[in-house]
Motif scaffolding. Structure first.
Motif, PDB file in Angstrom:
ATOM      1  N   GLY A 216     -22.573  12.619  18.829  1.00 26.01           N
ATOM      2  CA  GLY A 216     -23.203  12.548  17.528  1.00 26.01           C
ATOM      3  C   GLY A 216     -24.168  13.683  17.313  1.00 26.01           C
ATOM      4  N   SER A 217     -24.742  13.725  16.131  1.00 28.26           N
ATOM      5  CA  SER A 217     -25.725  14.768  15.826  1.00 28.26           C
ATOM      6  C   SER A 217     -26.931  14.637  16.742  1.00 28.26           C
ATOM      7  N   ILE A 218     -27.334  15.750  17.324  1.00 28.89           N
ATOM      8  CA  ILE A 218     -28.474  15.673  18.245  1.00 28.89           C
ATOM      9  C   ILE A 218     -29.768  15.352  17.508  1.00 28.89           C
ATOM     10  N   PHE A 219     -29.799  15.557  16.200  1.00 36.93           N
ATOM     11  CA  PHE A 219     -31.003  15.205  15.455  1.00 36.93           C
ATOM     12  C   PHE A 219     -31.105  13.707  15.196  1.00 36.93           C
ATOM     13  N   SER A 220     -30.081  12.966  15.557  1.00 39.27           N
ATOM     14  CA  SER A 220     -30.172  11.510  15.451  1.00 39.27           C
ATOM     15  C   SER A 220     -30.892  10.906  16.658  1.00 39.27           C
ATOM     16  N   PHE A 221     -31.084  11.719  17.687  1.00 38.17           N
ATOM     17  CA  PHE A 221     -31.703  11.226  18.912  1.00 38.17           C
ATOM     18  C   PHE A 221     -33.215  11.435  18.881  1.00 38.17           C
ATOM     19  N   ASN A 222     -33.953  10.411  19.309  1.00 35.87           N
ATOM     20  CA  ASN A 222     -35.401  10.564  19.413  1.00 35.87           C
ATOM     21  C   ASN A 222     -35.761  11.599  20.465  1.00 35.87           C
ATOM     22  N   ALA A 223     -34.976  11.615  21.530  1.00 37.84           N
ATOM     23  CA  ALA A 223     -35.227  12.550  22.620  1.00 37.84           C
ATOM     24  C   ALA A 223     -33.951  12.750  23.419  1.00 37.84           C
ATOM     25  N   MET A 224     -33.909  13.859  24.120  1.00 43.76           N
ATOM     26  CA  MET A 224     -32.822  14.160  25.043  1.00 43.76           C
ATOM     27  C   MET A 224     -33.458  14.617  26.349  1.00 43.76           C
ATOM     28  N   ALA A 225     -32.780  14.364  27.441  1.00 47.37           N
ATOM     29  CA  ALA A 225     -33.392  14.720  28.717  1.00 47.37           C
ATOM     30  C   ALA A 225     -32.350  14.926  29.806  1.00 47.37           C
ATOM     31  N   TRP A 226     -32.783  15.605  30.833  1.00 45.57           N
ATOM     32  CA  TRP A 226     -32.020  15.746  32.073  1.00 45.57           C
ATOM     33  C   TRP A 226     -32.791  15.033  33.189  1.00 45.57           C
ATOM     34  N   TYR A 227     -32.071  14.248  33.942  1.00 47.55           N
ATOM     35  CA  TYR A 227     -32.594  13.613  35.149  1.00 47.55           C
ATOM     36  C   TYR A 227     -31.735  14.079  36.321  1.00 47.55           C
ATOM     37  N   ARG A 228     -32.251  13.870  37.519  1.00 51.37           N
ATOM     38  CA  ARG A 228     -31.451  14.151  38.703  1.00 51.37           C
ATOM     39  C   ARG A 228     -31.712  13.084  39.758  1.00 51.37           C
ATOM     40  N   GLN A 229     -30.729  12.930  40.631  1.00 54.37           N
ATOM     41  CA  GLN A 229     -30.841  11.897  41.659  1.00 54.37           C
ATOM     42  C   GLN A 229     -30.161  12.359  42.932  1.00 54.37           C
ATOM     43  N   THR A 230     -30.835  12.106  44.046  1.00 53.01           N
ATOM     44  CA  THR A 230     -30.261  12.348  45.363  1.00 53.01           C
ATOM     45  C   THR A 230     -30.098  11.004  46.065  1.00 53.01           C
ATOM     46  N   PRO A 231     -29.196  10.928  47.034  1.00 52.28           N
ATOM     47  CA  PRO A 231     -28.946   9.654  47.726  1.00 52.28           C
ATOM     48  C   PRO A 231     -30.216   9.041  48.295  1.00 52.28           C
ATOM     49  N   GLY A 232     -30.419   7.767  48.021  1.00 53.01           N
ATOM     50  CA  GLY A 232     -31.562   7.050  48.570  1.00 53.01           C
ATOM     51  C   GLY A 232     -32.852   7.233  47.801  1.00 53.01           C
ATOM     52  N   LYS A 233     -32.800   8.016  46.724  1.00 54.33           N
ATOM     53  CA  LYS A 233     -34.011   8.250  45.938  1.00 54.33           C
ATOM     54  C   LYS A 233     -33.812   7.797  44.505  1.00 54.33           C
ATOM     55  N   GLN A 234     -34.932   7.549  43.836  1.00 55.28           N
ATOM     56  CA  GLN A 234     -34.864   7.170  42.427  1.00 55.28           C
ATOM     57  C   GLN A 234     -34.530   8.389  41.573  1.00 55.28           C
ATOM     58  N   ARG A 235     -33.913   8.093  40.453  1.00 54.76           N
ATOM     59  CA  ARG A 235     -33.622   9.156  39.498  1.00 54.76           C
ATOM     60  C   ARG A 235     -34.952   9.709  38.973  1.00 54.76           C
ATOM     61  N   GLU A 236     -35.064  11.030  38.909  1.00 50.91           N
ATOM     62  CA  GLU A 236     -36.313  11.641  38.468  1.00 50.91           C
ATOM     63  C   GLU A 236     -36.069  12.528  37.247  1.00 50.91           C
ATOM     64  N   LEU A 237     -37.070  12.563  36.395  1.00 52.62           N
ATOM     65  CA  LEU A 237     -37.000  13.390  35.188  1.00 52.62           C
ATOM     66  C   LEU A 237     -37.099  14.861  35.568  1.00 52.62           C
ATOM     67  N   VAL A 238     -36.208  15.657  35.023  1.00 50.23           N
ATOM     68  CA  VAL A 238     -36.235  17.106  35.223  1.00 50.23           C
ATOM     69  C   VAL A 238     -36.874  17.781  34.013  1.00 50.23           C
ATOM     70  N   ALA A 239     -36.375  17.449  32.835  1.00 42.16           N
ATOM     71  CA  ALA A 239     -36.891  18.055  31.612  1.00 42.16           C
ATOM     72  C   ALA A 239     -36.453  17.215  30.429  1.00 42.16           C
ATOM     73  N   SER A 240     -37.237  17.265  29.373  1.00 44.39           N
ATOM     74  CA  SER A 240     -36.913  16.500  28.178  1.00 44.39           C
ATOM     75  C   SER A 240     -37.306  17.282  26.943  1.00 44.39           C
ATOM     76  N   VAL A 241     -36.712  16.895  25.822  1.00 43.98           N
ATOM     77  CA  VAL A 241     -37.044  17.523  24.543  1.00 43.98           C
ATOM     78  C   VAL A 241     -36.980  16.464  23.460  1.00 43.98           C
ATOM     79  N   THR A 242     -37.964  16.477  22.564  1.00 44.42           N
ATOM     80  CA  THR A 242     -37.991  15.526  21.463  1.00 44.42           C
ATOM     81  C   THR A 242     -37.156  16.050  20.298  1.00 44.42           C
TER      82      THR A 242
END
Length: 115
Positions: free
Chosen positions: A26-52
């Protein structure tokens, strides 16, 4: 319903670069925010970067100065340019968007930084 498809992952040597893409249904302007997360085995998913929606971006301290978010409205795609990659950047990277308070996730793309 939102579909997200990530691409661009792979194997890169330390100090190298990769650009990940996240194509949205869909249109990216319909989203309140977009982000990238990353995860390694045995660890919680962590925020890398986000944009409103307004374009205000935020980066994890570990990637500041090395990673850059961008968006292409016409292509409905968010990118993260990753430079000066380190072995500790190795992870599965996920794209996520917030649409009306609900989160949608992509399937993830593997990034491996190794010599």
């Amino acid at each position: 319903q939102v579909q997200l498809v990530e691409s661009g992952g792979g194997l890169v040597q330390p100090g190298g670069s990769l650009r990940l893409s996240c194509a949205a249904s869909g249109s990216i302007f319909s989203f309140n925010a977009m982000a990238w997360y990353r995860q390694t085995p045995g660890k919680q998913r962590e925020l890398v970067a986000s944009v409103t929606r307004a374009g205000s971006s935020n980066y994890a301290d570990s990637v500041k100065g090395r990673f850059t978010l961008s968006r292409d409205v016409a292509k409905r795609t968010m990118y993260v340019q990753m430079n000066s990659l380190k072995p500790e950047d190795t992870a599965v990277y996920y794209c996520t968007v917030d649409l009306a308070g609900r989160s949608y996730w992509g399937q993830g793309t593997q990034v491996t930084v190794s010599s």
